[in-house]
Design a protein around this motif. Structure first.
Motif: not given
Length: 198
Positions: A159, A161, A163-165
């Motif tokens: 992402r 920002d 973050g990662w998923i």
């Protein structure tokens, strides 16, 4: 020590059966007809033969539920549709497996622009929770080890920002198939996707 040469020679031994034939009891051999059906079905049909009301067609191939005739129009239609779906999704499956299982990308490495574009357009766009996965915005797609299953690699949304998923490419494919081929999707998924990967 002496037993070892004896054991090595054992497979070379042959059993010799007497040359004369003995009469076999009736029913000891399986029926040579319809080898694709179960033995229970033969027993039921043997009992039915004693009934004069049963015709030969009633006892024929129609009673074997596991056999599908290749000239059946519904079966042929399904096989054609199955092949169409397979041809449709095969390029993205091959690309994804190449990304995940080849040496093209190391753990934690971002995809090239071309690979990322294909993954976003043909997979991530169809994920049932794609908006939640992207969140504040998509920066890139990355390959890395799964957080729980350290021996498997998967795709991650990185992402804006930082973050990662992770996301499942199989969930994306199933959603794509359900959307594009609603009449045949469940059968195709049941026959071609691993059980438990819903």
């Amino acid at each position: 020590m002496a037993a070892a040469p004896l054991l090595r020679g054992f497979p070379l031994l042959r059993f010799r059966l007497p040359r004369h034939r003995l009469p076999l009891p009736v029913g000891s051999l399986a029926h040579p007809q319809r080898p694709w059906c179960s033995a229970a079905e033969f027993t039921r049909q043997d009992e039915d033969l004693s009934s004069p009301s049963k015709t030969t067609t009633e006892l024929g191939v129609k009673n074997c539920h596991t056999y599908q005739r290749r000239d059946d129009p519904d079966y042929r239609k399904w096989k054609d549709k199955e092949e169409e779906i397979r041809r449709d999704i095969e390029p993205i499956i091959l690309l994804t497996k190449d990304i995940l299982h080849s040496d093209r990308y190391m753990d934690g490495e971002q995809l090239t622009i071309e690979d990322e574009k294909a993954v976003v357009q043909k997979l991530l766009a169809y994920h049932p929770h794609s908006e939640d996965k992207i969140g504040c915005g998509l920066d890139s797609i990355m390959v890395d080890r799964h957080p729980e299953f350290r021996y498997s690699r998967c795709l991650f949304v990185v992402r804006t920002d930082g973050g990662w998923i992770d996301f499942s490419y199989q969930k994306c494919l199933r959603a794509y198939i359900r959307n594009k081929y609603p009449a045949h999707a469940e059968r195709f998924i049941r026959e071609h996707f691993k059980r438990g990967s819903v």
